[in-house]
Motif scaffolding. Structure first.
Motif, PDB file in Angstrom:
ATOM      1  N   ILE B 189      -3.805  55.091   8.150  1.00 50.14           N
ATOM      2  CA  ILE B 189      -5.106  55.374   7.519  1.00 50.14           C
ATOM      3  C   ILE B 189      -6.202  54.579   8.214  1.00 50.14           C
ATOM      4  O   ILE B 189      -7.256  55.107   8.564  1.00 50.14           O
ATOM      5  N   MET B 192      -6.920  56.081  11.583  1.00 51.70           N
ATOM      6  CA  MET B 192      -7.612  57.366  11.554  1.00 51.70           C
ATOM      7  C   MET B 192      -9.039  57.216  11.049  1.00 51.70           C
ATOM      8  O   MET B 192      -9.923  57.947  11.487  1.00 51.70           O
ATOM      9  N   VAL B 193      -9.269  56.303  10.115  1.00 54.82           N
ATOM     10  CA  VAL B 193     -10.653  56.099   9.673  1.00 54.82           C
ATOM     11  C   VAL B 193     -11.480  55.603  10.849  1.00 54.82           C
ATOM     12  O   VAL B 193     -12.559  56.137  11.144  1.00 54.82           O
ATOM     13  N   PHE B 195     -10.885  55.968  14.015  1.00 55.69           N
ATOM     14  CA  PHE B 195     -10.981  57.003  15.040  1.00 55.69           C
ATOM     15  C   PHE B 195     -11.981  58.079  14.640  1.00 55.69           C
ATOM     16  O   PHE B 195     -12.828  58.485  15.434  1.00 55.69           O
ATOM     17  N   SER B 196     -11.894  58.524  13.396  1.00 54.38           N
ATOM     18  CA  SER B 196     -12.754  59.639  13.007  1.00 54.38           C
ATOM     19  C   SER B 196     -14.207  59.181  12.836  1.00 54.38           C
ATOM     20  O   SER B 196     -15.117  59.982  12.931  1.00 54.38           O
ATOM     21  N   ARG B 197     -14.418  57.901  12.583  1.00 52.48           N
ATOM     22  CA  ARG B 197     -15.793  57.430  12.423  1.00 52.48           C
ATOM     23  C   ARG B 197     -16.451  57.086  13.756  1.00 52.48           C
ATOM     24  O   ARG B 197     -17.652  57.215  13.903  1.00 52.48           O
ATOM     25  N   PHE B 218     -19.895  58.055  15.444  1.00 54.08           N
ATOM     26  CA  PHE B 218     -19.913  59.450  15.010  1.00 54.08           C
ATOM     27  C   PHE B 218     -20.362  59.523  13.553  1.00 54.08           C
ATOM     28  O   PHE B 218     -21.075  60.415  13.148  1.00 54.08           O
ATOM     29  N   LEU B 225     -16.668  48.957   3.936  1.00 54.74           N
ATOM     30  CA  LEU B 225     -15.564  49.744   4.504  1.00 54.74           C
ATOM     31  C   LEU B 225     -14.787  48.895   5.500  1.00 54.74           C
ATOM     32  O   LEU B 225     -13.557  48.898   5.529  1.00 54.74           O
TER      33      LEU B 225
END
Lengths: 506, 506
Positions: B189, B192-193, B195-197, B218, B225
């Protein structure tokens, strides 16, 4: 419609469908005239050849301009091609399994029907992928459903098979009816069944009364279609039907039919409900689809939890895989909830991975259940000693289903996570549920591993594999690992040939 | 000198052994065992080449390599350089030290695996796979690759414990799988947080982006956070380390797994937790890490005391060592919590030193068990009579573990406590009780084994022989070398340490 108009259509776009249709016709006639004692296996091989031919013709259609024929009811866009590739790949593998499938409860006499009914269902899924109209969508859906009901009950003298067909046809009928009811609202407000026209009408909609009714329509369509996905709360049929149906049919239902379900949901949701403005934010209209995200998210969460938790208690391997496939529908719904710019990628890749790993697993299950005549998980005991190929293959499929890195299943999950986390209101809860339930799934997936590798076998007799099954296992193992280690083979192929599905609604 | 593919070769060279083993006849016991050991040698040699070429003045940056691997989100994203995951390996001083440690212990554990009684082929294949995973973890330059290797260690361990362990092996395997599965799920998690941010998963890029003022993210990452992510990291790596109360799985593994696997587990796998905390926790979230420092130091003292007191009351030697591992991991946390140069250096020293010491102790446990088939303190006793050499080495291992000056344990404990006394003297004073306790429980256990009353006659028991010399001598040699001349470690670590200290603001 006169002959000239008819001839003016670019029928070439339908080549794959025509091939399948032709094979169905040939098979059914051949089955009629073939003497009783001739092995119907040859029909299966003919069917397989037909699917491969259709696949080849589909590949040759990649890169052609987006075309639509028959007054826009049949579209060949990148979305259709991309998903038809998966559908045909899955169907080809299932066909190989079906050829090798034998039981002693009365399937032999119906083996011919088995093959062409199966192809008919496949034709339905292909139409769903290509439809540009509510009518073709629904026809495709029924063309898939009705042969499926028959296939589920194919083992005539098997009580469970009878029960499963009965359950399937009743539940399926209800869900079709609900979908159709929802569609009728859409038609009532839009005045058209054409998806593009509907989208145009809905784009300018402002009457709250209409939006309210369309909200209802959305729920009904979604409910009806979630039956095909076997997602909660309409998953109850799956365990019984999966258990009762012949194994190749189970494989078909859990892979091809489910893919088709997602295809139709994407088509309908995006092309209709993605255009209905329900509110305004910063001058941008919020489409209905985004407004109901929480609802889909809730269903996705429930589906993942129900699927994975109930699977823990299953001793019957087919029921276990029924719940596992419910869980996987939940994972894909997470991608659908997120609606980020990778949603299409995520669903496409996950479906591809799922076709490979799940069909591979069903190939092994079919071998074991045919060999032992029982579907209890304890018959996997000592498989490693009896057939290392089967055991290692199954091990790889299970690792992939459990989302362990190095397999296609992991990359599929990664894609979904990313989509869910990159959107502005990141779906932390949903992703957490997905990850937590994945860990829960380790329990039952690794339970099979324990049986195969740790427990002693009842007998040390080696297991002989039919050629078709070996082919299926090899193809799926190679695919599962290849797309796990070098996922860009698939992802680049998709990006360069389907260009992010930009022509989806044009 | 050209170092293209050097690290790839280093990490994946055990693969060659796996392939060769696959073609070995099952019954050829000695051949398989020889091949198993030989297969660990290439990575050992390459690791040593890397170490000495670095000491010889070669820049570690020369070793790094990078290829495009997965591209998420289509060509648009690729042009912006985001959502690309590269296959990138590289090492810094810390990574280098860990790689050398891994390669050394893997080779020695492969030698120790001569004691394995059944199915050598599968054992060594999994063992080598485990080695690939461990080497990969310490050389990955991005989080997704790190996670991939991290999970690759999980699967072989599950089988190695579950199939070749002692009485309660399956339970231990499951508890390992589930705890670590949850840990890695939480890690995923976080990854991925991030990476996706941010659109990148490269560790260096992330540490720059997360700490720069106006980094081109991004999507935004708020301060809270970040804190949440760090706490999640702490839990994820805390399971691995293990931090009290996440440790219960580790006791089972220590007791049930074969000693050669515990050498690996205690020597390296536990260290991945510390490595992760230092590399990602401190590297990516330095500010938040500083806020948590006190908490870490407190957790460290708890671990230290809890492990020490429980080790004191154990009746089984393996349990004594298991709790001693927990206690010693407390020192790592104390060092990290101190957050100054001495403390962090002490923590890293402890990581390496404990790896060597616990490998030595568990190797000797294996030797003892091989001959006496018991590890209960009450049943062992007077071993010094039958096997004086082994008893002597055991005492040496215990001395190193309790921190006798001149051995590696002393340097690390001294540094860690030096660091903590500077920042939180009271806590450090409480912690020193743990050090005293360490001396008490280790001497109690070791003296009971070597000099205590002989409860049972061990007839014809043999001392350390043939292949058993190598691991013992190598490990003791390294322990003393580090104790006498700590520069072998501190010099390669210097650069890493400076980077870390710069990140946390000196």
């Amino acid at each position: 419609m006169d002959l000239d108009t008819l001839l003016s259509f670019d029928w070439g776009t339908m080549t794959p469908e025509f091939i399948i249709l032709g094979v169905i016709a040939i098979l059914s006639v051949a089955d009629l005239f073939m003497p009783k004692h001739v092995d119907r296996k040859v029909l299966g091989w003919a069917g397989f050849a037909g699917i491969v031919l259709a696949l080849v013709s589909l590949v040759s259609l990649i890169g052609t301009e987006t075309t639509s024929i028959l007054y826009d009811t049949f579209r060949l866009d990148s979305f259709a091609i991309a998903f038809k590739l998966i559908l045909l790949l899955g169907a080809a593998l299932v066909m190989l399994l079906a050829i090798d499938y034998r039981t002693n409860d009365g399937l032999e006499e119906y083996k011919g029907e088995f093959f062409y009914l199966f192809l008919t269902a496949l034709l339905g899924t292909m139409f769903m992928a290509s439809s540009g109209d509510l009518i073709t969508l629904f026809v495709g859906l029924e063309l898939l459903s009705i042969p499926s009901y028959v296939l589920a009950g194919m083992r005539k003298r098997n009580l469970k098979s009878n029960e499963s067909a009965m359950k399937y046809v009743i539940n399926g009928g209800i869900s079709s009816a609900i979908t159709l009811f929802g569609m009728s609202y859409v038609y009532g407000i839009a005045g058209s069944t054409n998806l593009r026209e509907i989208a145009q009408v809905f784009g300018g909609l402002s009457d709250p009364q209409h939006i309210y009714i369309l909200g209802l329509a959305f729920f009904m369509i979604f409910v009806g279609l979630s039956f095909k996905l076997a997602s909660a709360p309409f998953h109850m049929w799956a365990p019984d039907v999966y258990e009762g149906a012949p194994t190749p049919v189970t494989a078909f239902l859990s892979v091809v039919s489910k893919t088709a379900g997602f295809v139709i949901i994407l088509r309908i949701l995006l092309s209709i409900f993605g255009y209905i403005p329900v509110a305004q934010e910063d001058g941008q209209p919020i489409p209905l689809l985004f407004a109901v995200q929480d609802y889909i998210a809730f269903l996705a969460g429930a589906t993942m939890i129900i699927g994975n938790v109930i699977a823990l208690r299953q001793r019957n391997i087919k029921r276990m895989f029924a719940y596992s496939s419910i869980a996987h529908a939940g994972y894909i719904l997470v991608a659908l909830t997120a609606m980020s710019f990778v949603t299409f990628d995520a669903i496409w890749f996950y479906m591809l991975a799922y076709v490979l790993m799940n069909l591979g697993a069903f190939a092994v299950i079919q071998v074991i259940t045919m060999k032992t005549g029982s579907e209890d998980i304890s018959h996997f005991a000592g498989l490693y000693r009896r057939s290392p190929l089967l055991a290692v293959g199954m091990g790889i499929f299970i690792l992939s289903l459990a989302g362990i890195p190095g397999t296609a299943g992991f990359i599929g999950k990664l894609n979904i996570f990313m989509g869910a986390l990159m959107v502005d209101q990141a779906h932390y809860v949903l992703v957490s549920i997905m990850i937590a339930t994945t860990v829960v799934s380790y329990f039952y997936y690794f339970g099979i591993m324990t049986q195969m590798f740790f427990r002693p076998a009842a007998s040390d007799e080696k297991i002989q594999l039919p050629a078709g099954t070996i082919a299926v296992i090899l193809i799926t193992v190679v695919g599962t690992i290849l797309f796990g280690v070098l996922p860009n083979l698939a992802i680049d192929f998709m990006h360069s040939n389907f260009n992010q599905f930009v022509d989806f609604m044009r | 000198m050209d170092f293209n593919y050097f690290l790839t070769l280093l990490v994946f060279s055990p693969l060659l052994g796996i392939l060769l083993l696959a073609f070995m006849p099952k019954a050829n016991e000695s051949g398989i065992k020889m091949l198993g050991v030989l297969a660990t040698l290439p990575s050992l040699i390459l690791a040593l080449i890397a170490y000495f070429s670095y000491r010889g003045g070669n820049d570690l940056a020369n070793f790094s390599e990078k290829f495009r691997w997965i591209q998420f989100g289509g060509q648009g994203a690729e042009q912006q350089g985001i959502f690309t995951v590269n296959y990138e390996l590289g090492i810094d001083g810390f990574g280098l030290v860990m790689v050398v440690l891994t390669a050394v212990i893997a080779t020695l554990a492969a030698v120790a695996s001569f004691h394995i009684k059944k199915e050598w082929k599968g054992y060594y294949m999994l063992f080598l796979l485990l080695e690939i995973g461990m080497l990969g973890v310490f050389t990955s330059q991005n989080l997704i690759l790190f996670f991939l290797f991290f999970e690759i260690t999980l699967i072989p361990m599950f089988f190695l414990i579950g199939k070749w362990g002692y009485y309660d092996k399956e339970k231990a395997a499951y508890s390992f799988l589930i705890y670590n599965g949850l840990g890695s799920a939480i890690l995923l998690i976080v990854i991925m947080v991030l990476f996706s941010r941010t659109g990148t998963s490269n560790i260096e890029m992330l540490s720059v982006m997360m700490n720069a003022e106006n980094a081109p993210l991004f999507a935004p990452v708020s301060e809270s956070l970040k804190m949440g992510l760090l706490i999640a990291l702490l839990v994820a790596f805390g399971v691995k380390l293990p931090i009290f109360p996440l440790h219960s799985w580790m006791l089972r593994v220590h007791v049930e797994a074969p000693p050669s696997i515990v050498m690996i587990h205690s020597g390296i796998l536990l260290k991945i937790g510390a490595f992760g905390l230092i590399r990602f926790g401190m590297g990516i979230f330095p500010e938040q890490f500083a806020e948590l420092a006190v908490l870490l130091a407190v957790l460290g003292v708890i671990n230290l005391l809890y492990g020490a007191f429980l080790a004191f009351i154990q009746t089984d030697f393996k349990m004594v060592l298991a709790y001693s591992s927990i206690s010693h991991m407390g020192i790592v946390l104390i060092g990290l919590g101190a957050l100054n140069e001495a403390g962090i250096q002490g923590a890293i020293f402890q990581v390496v030193s404990h790896g060597l010491i616990s490998a030595l102790l568990f190797f000797l446990v294996g030797v003892l068990y091989e001959r006496t088939h018991t590890t209960t303190l009450a049943n062992l006793g007077g071993m010094a009579k039958g096997m004086p050499l082994a008893s002597g080495f055991l005492l040496a291992g215990a001395m190193a573990s309790l921190g006798l000056p001149g051995m590696s344990g002393f340097v690390s404990e001294f540094m860690a406590f030096l660091g903590l006394f500077e920042e939180m003297p009271i806590l450090a004073a409480v912690g020193t009780i743990g050090i005293i306790m360490t001396a008490v429980y280790l001497l109690r256990a070791v003296l009971a084994i070597t000099y205590g009353k002989a409860e049972r006659e061990f007839v014809g028991i043999s001392d350390i022989r043939s292949f058993e010399w190598a691991p013992v001598l190598v490990l003791i040699g390294l322990i003393v070398l580090i104790g006498v001349y700590p520069a072998v470690l501190s010099e390669p670590l210097q650069a890493t340490l400076e980077t870390i200290l710069m990140g946390i603001g000196g």
